[in-house]
Design a protein around this motif. Structure first.
Motif, PDB file in Angstrom:
ATOM      1  N   ARG A 166      11.455  -5.488 -11.962  1.00  0.00           N
ATOM      2  CA  ARG A 166      12.190  -4.234 -12.838  1.00  0.00           C
ATOM      3  C   ARG A 166      13.719  -4.275 -12.203  1.00  0.00           C
ATOM      4  O   ARG A 166      14.653  -4.098 -13.025  1.00  0.00           O
ATOM      5  CB  ARG A 166      11.473  -2.934 -12.940  1.00  0.00           C
ATOM      6  N   PHE A 167      13.661  -4.189 -11.007  1.00  0.00           N
ATOM      7  CA  PHE A 167      14.926  -3.786 -10.380  1.00  0.00           C
ATOM      8  C   PHE A 167      15.651  -5.055  -9.551  1.00  0.00           C
ATOM      9  O   PHE A 167      16.815  -4.916  -9.251  1.00  0.00           O
ATOM     10  CB  PHE A 167      15.216  -2.525  -9.650  1.00  0.00           C
ATOM     11  N   GLY A 168      14.849  -5.753  -9.187  1.00  0.00           N
ATOM     12  CA  GLY A 168      15.184  -7.145  -8.413  1.00  0.00           C
ATOM     13  C   GLY A 168      16.125  -8.198  -8.946  1.00  0.00           C
ATOM     14  O   GLY A 168      16.444  -8.034  -9.985  1.00  0.00           O
ATOM     15  N   PRO A 169      16.443  -9.019  -8.060  1.00  0.00           N
ATOM     16  CA  PRO A 169      16.023  -9.077  -6.752  1.00  0.00           C
ATOM     17  C   PRO A 169      16.684  -8.041  -5.737  1.00  0.00           C
ATOM     18  O   PRO A 169      17.817  -7.679  -5.900  1.00  0.00           O
ATOM     19  CB  PRO A 169      16.370 -10.671  -6.322  1.00  0.00           C
ATOM     20  N   PHE A 170      16.017  -7.605  -4.660  1.00  0.00           N
ATOM     21  CA  PHE A 170      16.482  -6.769  -3.908  1.00  0.00           C
ATOM     22  C   PHE A 170      17.187  -7.287  -2.555  1.00  0.00           C
ATOM     23  O   PHE A 170      17.049  -8.538  -2.240  1.00  0.00           O
ATOM     24  CB  PHE A 170      15.237  -5.885  -3.208  1.00  0.00           C
ATOM     25  N   ALA A 171      18.224  -6.893  -2.397  1.00  0.00           N
ATOM     26  CA  ALA A 171      18.992  -7.184  -0.957  1.00  0.00           C
ATOM     27  C   ALA A 171      17.988  -7.218   0.190  1.00  0.00           C
ATOM     28  O   ALA A 171      18.196  -7.954   1.225  1.00  0.00           O
ATOM     29  CB  ALA A 171      20.238  -6.383  -0.957  1.00  0.00           C
ATOM     30  N   GLY A 172      17.313  -6.234   0.315  1.00  0.00           N
ATOM     31  CA  GLY A 172      16.716  -5.904   1.233  1.00  0.00           C
ATOM     32  C   GLY A 172      15.643  -4.743   1.414  1.00  0.00           C
ATOM     33  O   GLY A 172      15.872  -3.988   0.356  1.00  0.00           O
ATOM     34  N   ALA A 173      15.107  -4.224   2.270  1.00  0.00           N
ATOM     35  CA  ALA A 173      14.041  -3.171   2.409  1.00  0.00           C
ATOM     36  C   ALA A 173      13.986  -2.418   3.518  1.00  0.00           C
ATOM     37  O   ALA A 173      13.887  -3.257   4.590  1.00  0.00           O
ATOM     38  CB  ALA A 173      12.731  -3.608   1.693  1.00  0.00           C
ATOM     39  N   ALA A 174      13.820  -1.345   3.568  1.00  0.00           N
ATOM     40  CA  ALA A 174      13.361  -0.404   4.743  1.00  0.00           C
ATOM     41  C   ALA A 174      12.231   0.063   4.510  1.00  0.00           C
ATOM     42  O   ALA A 174      11.926   0.644   3.557  1.00  0.00           O
ATOM     43  CB  ALA A 174      14.632   0.618   4.863  1.00  0.00           C
ATOM     44  N   THR A 175      11.465   0.164   5.593  1.00  0.00           N
ATOM     45  CA  THR A 175       9.948   0.626   5.526  1.00  0.00           C
ATOM     46  C   THR A 175       9.596   1.450   6.759  1.00  0.00           C
ATOM     47  O   THR A 175      10.289   1.451   7.665  1.00  0.00           O
ATOM     48  CB  THR A 175       8.761  -0.396   5.274  1.00  0.00           C
ATOM     49  N   HIS A 176       8.901   2.377   6.403  1.00  0.00           N
ATOM     50  CA  HIS A 176       8.341   3.409   7.279  1.00  0.00           C
ATOM     51  C   HIS A 176       6.707   3.302   7.619  1.00  0.00           C
ATOM     52  O   HIS A 176       6.210   3.485   6.393  1.00  0.00           O
ATOM     53  CB  HIS A 176       8.926   4.644   7.204  1.00  0.00           C
ATOM     54  N   SER A 177       6.117   3.136   8.720  1.00  0.00           N
ATOM     55  CA  SER A 177       4.619   3.297   8.835  1.00  0.00           C
ATOM     56  C   SER A 177       3.829   2.169   7.771  1.00  0.00           C
ATOM     57  O   SER A 177       4.260   1.083   8.019  1.00  0.00           O
ATOM     58  CB  SER A 177       4.493   4.643   8.634  1.00  0.00           C
ATOM     59  N   LEU A 189      11.365  -2.847   9.726  1.00  0.00           N
ATOM     60  CA  LEU A 189      10.098  -2.181   9.579  1.00  0.00           C
ATOM     61  C   LEU A 189      10.080  -1.104  10.631  1.00  0.00           C
ATOM     62  O   LEU A 189      10.137  -1.479  11.949  1.00  0.00           O
ATOM     63  CB  LEU A 189       8.895  -3.387   9.870  1.00  0.00           C
ATOM     64  N   ILE A 190      10.179   0.126  10.327  1.00  0.00           N
ATOM     65  CA  ILE A 190      10.114   1.271  11.208  1.00  0.00           C
ATOM     66  C   ILE A 190       8.690   1.866  11.566  1.00  0.00           C
ATOM     67  O   ILE A 190       7.845   2.165  10.563  1.00  0.00           O
ATOM     68  CB  ILE A 190      11.003   2.314  10.637  1.00  0.00           C
ATOM     69  N   ALA A 191       8.299   1.657  12.945  1.00  0.00           N
ATOM     70  CA  ALA A 191       6.878   2.246  13.279  1.00  0.00           C
ATOM     71  C   ALA A 191       5.695   1.692  12.581  1.00  0.00           C
ATOM     72  O   ALA A 191       4.860   2.541  11.949  1.00  0.00           O
ATOM     73  CB  ALA A 191       6.767   3.700  13.328  1.00  0.00           C
ATOM     74  N   PRO A 192       5.455   0.464  12.321  1.00  0.00           N
ATOM     75  CA  PRO A 192       4.772  -0.188  11.164  1.00  0.00           C
ATOM     76  C   PRO A 192       3.341  -0.048  11.965  1.00  0.00           C
ATOM     77  O   PRO A 192       3.155  -0.483  13.161  1.00  0.00           O
ATOM     78  CB  PRO A 192       4.973  -1.416  10.855  1.00  0.00           C
ATOM     79  N   PRO A 193       2.148   0.276  11.247  1.00  0.00           N
ATOM     80  CA  PRO A 193       0.826   0.077  12.196  1.00  0.00           C
ATOM     81  C   PRO A 193       0.600  -1.510  11.881  1.00  0.00           C
ATOM     82  O   PRO A 193       1.012  -1.955  10.851  1.00  0.00           O
ATOM     83  CB  PRO A 193      -0.190   0.741  11.182  1.00  0.00           C
ATOM     84  N   VAL A 194      -0.032  -2.135  12.768  1.00  0.00           N
ATOM     85  CA  VAL A 194      -0.157  -3.492  12.795  1.00  0.00           C
ATOM     86  C   VAL A 194      -1.784  -4.080  12.469  1.00  0.00           C
ATOM     87  O   VAL A 194      -1.764  -4.694  11.457  1.00  0.00           O
ATOM     88  CB  VAL A 194       0.384  -4.396  14.185  1.00  0.00           C
TER      89      VAL A 194
END
Length: 268
Positions: free
Chosen positions: A122-133, A154-159
């Motif tokens: 719908r909105f892409g392509p995205f330049a990038g992404a920020a994620t949390h957990s 990737l901020i504090a992702p569970p692995v």
């Protein structure tokens, strides 16, 4: 004996299924900055998800996607949205399935990835992404399924999802025999995702940020995933726990710089 074993197996299945059901806040939150954004409900396989598209001055550039974590919402991203807006970047933020204003009562990684891919169409392509957990493995799952990104934070992702469930169940004093049965069932059914195992297949430039005092998602696991991700950088900090990372001015500035231009990153 057979009845007891069947009871344990049934309870283990219930425990696994229950772990995919996020608890909603009584009153869903939205980042105040998104009140200026275009808002719509977009259909996915798990129902409609709530999406906000904030156009920046550089609206011709691809937008940045923001993916919040488990039982969280877009309010998490308020400082980053503000800084990206200052840089003129457009932003797409949304509530994961079963969260906030989105429909549904479940949110597996597969459903989250499907929602992300729907937004990309719908909105892409995205330049990038920020994620949390939880957003970290969700975006990784989406990239395995075809999402293309130039860079991701990737901020504090569970692995290791199995370890994450195990830690959570122990926090809630689930009996050990039930934990063992649920873990065995989850492994047998292929339910558990491991970000470090998926990392070697990734092509996006990645920045991992993890606080050493994060009790929910240990930093050493994030570092393990970063080492497995080709060319990824790991930035270890301390004193921010799990969620405060996304509210710190210096960290937010680093994330915005990384998303706007990967060459701007300088570790401290």
């Amino acid at each position: 004996m057979g009845t007891v074993m069947n009871d344990v197996a049934n309870h283990a299945k219930h425990l696994l299924n229950q772990s995919g059901q996020p608890k909603r806040r009584a009153v869903p939150r939205v980042s105040p900055l998104l009140h200026q954004a275009e808002h719509e409900m977009i259909e996915t396989g798990s129902g409609k998800i709530a999406v906000w598209h904030l156009l920046g001055a550089r609206y011709a550039d691809p937008p940045v996607l923001l993916v919040h974590g488990w039982e969280d919402d877009t309010s998490l991203w308020t400082p980053l949205i503000a800084l990206l807006a200052e840089r003129g970047r457009s932003v797409v933020a949304f509530d994961l399935p079963g969260h906030g204003h989105s429909e549904g009562d479940r949110c597996s990684l597969e459903l989250a990835a499907e929602a992300i891919l729907t937004l990309d169409r719908r909105f892409g392509p995205f330049a990038g992404a920020a994620t949390h957990s939880f957003g970290g493995p969700a975006i990784t799952r989406a990239m395995l399924d075809g999402l293309k990104l130039a860079r991701v934070v990737l901020i504090a992702p569970p692995v290791a999802q199995a370890r994450q469930f195990e830690r959570a169940w122990r926090r809630y004093d689930v009996p050990e025999d039930l934990i063992s049965a649920a873990l065995a069932l989850g492994h047998d059914e292929g339910r558990f995702f491991d970000l470090a195992a998926a990392a070697p297949h990734m092509q996006a430039e990645a920045l991992f940020i993890h606080s050493a005092d994060d009790a929910q998602c240990p930093a050493n696991e994030g570092e393990r995933a970063a080492k497995a991700w080709p060319g990824a950088r790991f930035w270890g900090v301390d004193g921010f726990g799990h969620r405060a990372l996304v509210q710190d001015d210096d960290i937010v500035a680093t994330v915005a710089a990384w998303l706007d231009s990967s060459s701007a990153f300088t570790s401290r």
